[in-house]
Design a protein around this motif. Sequence first.
Motif, PDB file in Angstrom:
ATOM      1  N   SER A 277       0.844  -1.188   0.000  1.00  0.00           N
ATOM      2  CA  SER A 277       0.000   0.000   0.000  1.00  0.00           C
ATOM      3  C   SER A 277       0.880   1.240   0.000  1.00  0.00           C
ATOM      4  O   SER A 277       1.896   1.290   0.706  1.00  0.00           O
ATOM      5  N   PHE A 278       0.502   2.224  -0.821  1.00  0.00           N
ATOM      6  CA  PHE A 278       1.247   3.488  -0.840  1.00  0.00           C
ATOM      7  C   PHE A 278       0.306   4.612  -1.226  1.00  0.00           C
ATOM      8  O   PHE A 278      -0.741   4.412  -1.856  1.00  0.00           O
ATOM      9  N   ARG A 279       0.660   5.834  -0.844  1.00  0.00           N
ATOM     10  CA  ARG A 279      -0.165   7.009  -1.095  1.00  0.00           C
ATOM     11  C   ARG A 279      -0.060   7.422  -2.560  1.00  0.00           C
ATOM     12  O   ARG A 279       1.024   7.399  -3.149  1.00  0.00           O
ATOM     13  N   VAL A 280      -1.184   7.836  -3.124  1.00  0.00           N
ATOM     14  CA  VAL A 280      -1.171   8.365  -4.491  1.00  0.00           C
ATOM     15  C   VAL A 280      -0.284   9.600  -4.554  1.00  0.00           C
ATOM     16  O   VAL A 280       0.468   9.806  -5.515  1.00  0.00           O
ATOM     17  N   ALA A 281      -0.350  10.435  -3.510  1.00  0.00           N
ATOM     18  CA  ALA A 281       0.467  11.653  -3.475  1.00  0.00           C
ATOM     19  C   ALA A 281       1.952  11.319  -3.501  1.00  0.00           C
ATOM     20  O   ALA A 281       2.755  12.049  -4.105  1.00  0.00           O
ATOM     21  N   THR A 282       2.335  10.223  -2.867  1.00  0.00           N
ATOM     22  CA  THR A 282       3.740   9.794  -2.886  1.00  0.00           C
ATOM     23  C   THR A 282       4.158   9.398  -4.288  1.00  0.00           C
ATOM     24  O   THR A 282       5.256   9.751  -4.749  1.00  0.00           O
ATOM     25  N   LEU A 283       3.293   8.666  -4.989  1.00  0.00           N
ATOM     26  CA  LEU A 283       3.589   8.283  -6.367  1.00  0.00           C
ATOM     27  C   LEU A 283       3.738   9.507  -7.254  1.00  0.00           C
ATOM     28  O   LEU A 283       4.674   9.591  -8.052  1.00  0.00           O
ATOM     29  N   GLU A 284       2.841  10.483  -7.102  1.00  0.00           N
ATOM     30  CA  GLU A 284       2.915  11.712  -7.904  1.00  0.00           C
ATOM     31  C   GLU A 284       4.247  12.430  -7.669  1.00  0.00           C
ATOM     32  O   GLU A 284       4.940  12.805  -8.622  1.00  0.00           O
ATOM     33  N   ARG A 285       4.597  12.603  -6.402  1.00  0.00           N
ATOM     34  CA  ARG A 285       5.832  13.317  -6.064  1.00  0.00           C
ATOM     35  C   ARG A 285       7.066  12.593  -6.597  1.00  0.00           C
ATOM     36  O   ARG A 285       7.943  13.223  -7.216  1.00  0.00           O
ATOM     37  N   ASN A 286       7.116  11.286  -6.412  1.00  0.00           N
ATOM     38  CA  ASN A 286       8.298  10.544  -6.831  1.00  0.00           C
ATOM     39  C   ASN A 286       8.436  10.489  -8.346  1.00  0.00           C
ATOM     40  O   ASN A 286       9.555  10.529  -8.875  1.00  0.00           O
ATOM     41  N   PHE A 292       9.129  12.717 -14.772  1.00  0.00           N
ATOM     42  CA  PHE A 292       7.845  12.542 -15.451  1.00  0.00           C
ATOM     43  C   PHE A 292       6.953  13.754 -15.195  1.00  0.00           C
ATOM     44  O   PHE A 292       6.884  14.251 -14.064  1.00  0.00           O
ATOM     45  N   SER A 293       6.274  14.221 -16.230  1.00  0.00           N
ATOM     46  CA  SER A 293       5.338  15.340 -16.097  1.00  0.00           C
ATOM     47  C   SER A 293       3.978  14.770 -15.710  1.00  0.00           C
ATOM     48  O   SER A 293       3.227  14.274 -16.558  1.00  0.00           O
ATOM     49  N   VAL A 294       3.678  14.824 -14.422  1.00  0.00           N
ATOM     50  CA  VAL A 294       2.464  14.202 -13.896  1.00  0.00           C
ATOM     51  C   VAL A 294       1.684  15.219 -13.071  1.00  0.00           C
ATOM     52  O   VAL A 294       2.255  15.903 -12.221  1.00  0.00           O
ATOM     53  N   GLY A 295       0.386  15.287 -13.339  1.00  0.00           N
ATOM     54  CA  GLY A 295      -0.494  16.110 -12.525  1.00  0.00           C
ATOM     55  C   GLY A 295      -1.101  15.282 -11.409  1.00  0.00           C
ATOM     56  O   GLY A 295      -0.464  14.360 -10.886  1.00  0.00           O
ATOM     57  N   THR A 296      -2.355  15.589 -11.067  1.00  0.00           N
ATOM     58  CA  THR A 296      -3.068  14.815 -10.048  1.00  0.00           C
ATOM     59  C   THR A 296      -3.556  13.507 -10.668  1.00  0.00           C
ATOM     60  O   THR A 296      -4.288  13.515 -11.670  1.00  0.00           O
ATOM     61  N   ILE A 297      -3.151  12.391 -10.094  1.00  0.00           N
ATOM     62  CA  ILE A 297      -3.481  11.078 -10.650  1.00  0.00           C
ATOM     63  C   ILE A 297      -4.924  10.720 -10.331  1.00  0.00           C
ATOM     64  O   ILE A 297      -5.367  10.805  -9.174  1.00  0.00           O
ATOM     65  N   ALA A 298      -5.638  10.290 -11.366  1.00  0.00           N
ATOM     66  CA  ALA A 298      -7.028   9.860 -11.203  1.00  0.00           C
ATOM     67  C   ALA A 298      -7.139   8.348 -11.193  1.00  0.00           C
ATOM     68  O   ALA A 298      -7.793   7.764 -10.315  1.00  0.00           O
ATOM     69  N   THR A 299      -6.504   7.686 -12.160  1.00  0.00           N
ATOM     70  CA  THR A 299      -6.581   6.223 -12.236  1.00  0.00           C
ATOM     71  C   THR A 299      -5.232   5.657 -12.650  1.00  0.00           C
ATOM     72  O   THR A 299      -4.415   6.331 -13.287  1.00  0.00           O
ATOM     73  N   MET A 300      -5.015   4.399 -12.303  1.00  0.00           N
ATOM     74  CA  MET A 300      -3.838   3.647 -12.741  1.00  0.00           C
ATOM     75  C   MET A 300      -4.298   2.236 -13.088  1.00  0.00           C
ATOM     76  O   MET A 300      -4.893   1.548 -12.251  1.00  0.00           O
ATOM     77  N   THR A 301      -4.046   1.829 -14.331  1.00  0.00           N
ATOM     78  CA  THR A 301      -4.567   0.561 -14.819  1.00  0.00           C
ATOM     79  C   THR A 301      -3.484  -0.220 -15.549  1.00  0.00           C
ATOM     80  O   THR A 301      -2.842   0.335 -16.448  1.00  0.00           O
TER      81      THR A 301
END
Length: 408
Positions: A277-286, A292-301
């Motif tokens: 388990s990990f935070r979506v915010a952690t994935l965005e920051r890392n 990588f140019s990433v905004g606020t993540i909505a889905t991951m598939t």
Amino acid sequence: MAIQTLGYVRRLAVLWVLFGGIVALSAPVQAAESIRVLMASEVHRLDVRAESVVWLTDGQSRSQSYNTVVHIELRGAALLVNGTRVAGEQLTLRAGEHDLKLWLPRVSSGSHGAALQPGDERGALHVSGMVHIVRRGKGLLVINQVDLEEYVKGVVPAEVNSTWHREMLKVQAVAARTYALYQHMLSASRDYDVASSIQDQVYRGRQGVDARVQEAVESTRGLVVTHDGAPIYAAFSSTAAGITEDAMVVWSKDLPYLKGVECPFDVESPYYQWKASFRVATLERNLRQQGFSVGTIATMTPVGFSRAGRVSKLRILHSKGELILRGEELRKAIGYTVVPSTQFTIESMGQDIVLAGYGAGHAVGLCQWGAKELAELGYSFSSILRYYYPGTELQNVALTKMPPMPTS
């Protein structure tokens, strides 16, 4: 029960490949190579001592002996030894037949490392051979140049438990020796051959070297796994939990001996099944930190899978658009210990992403827990190596040729 039954059936279907696997090997020869191991980088200070005299040679080939702790420090542009500036940007330390003891500061973010405690033997790293201190950029590289066989003795207990079956320890010794020789042959233009971390294979000097490790290394002395007469890229990882992976899928390397094979032998591994388990915010920051140019993540598939069933590609929808991420890139972004493998499904996604998966590591080449069980079942180290590295043979170091340069 279903998993255990399936594992038993798959074992019966696979084990026949290993029969007749024992081959007659010529007597091993002394490996004359030494390996340059990167112990630490971006170091600004360290302490070195030995049971006897430490000999230090500076960049102008001038030598001096020290009977006490040698304190080395990079202060601005100056390289200092016990407070005195020395010439050049490289130092070499040796202690004859004795080990060198190194105290390396633990580096934390925003600092040059915690204080050294050279009187504390528990914090010392014992290494044989020589230690080179090389200035690179704003820090120092600490490189242990050590005999190949002594290096292998330091890798085996750092990678597997020395209480494991003797044949498995031999498997690990030969794989570690092969990997090191492969890197050595292709690293002439680099400062070092291998790093002492999971970047290559873990090495902690003399730590953990016991009689069982000594026996495993000495009984396989000079033996390496070869393909077409050259040492192979002897990849290994902890737990495949299924078919091992093609190197092409993980690293885009088309190597004939790193193709997937059935591995129903590692169900006893503590890493066979896991949740993360990990935070979506952690994935965005890392991801942003990795470019990588990433905004606020909505889905991951997951949108792509390897032949072995591992996630090869993920589709991430975010406020700036879409990102296609490789499975191994997700592991790198979150941490290889947090996401042990790419064999997973996404259980839920909110503020946290929850994964359920199997196995640990990249799963290319040798499966350590699978090899452990095969050894316990009575298979020889040579047959186990040939199973996980198909199309290979064991050969003495002295008879090997240069491996082909990687194409990617």
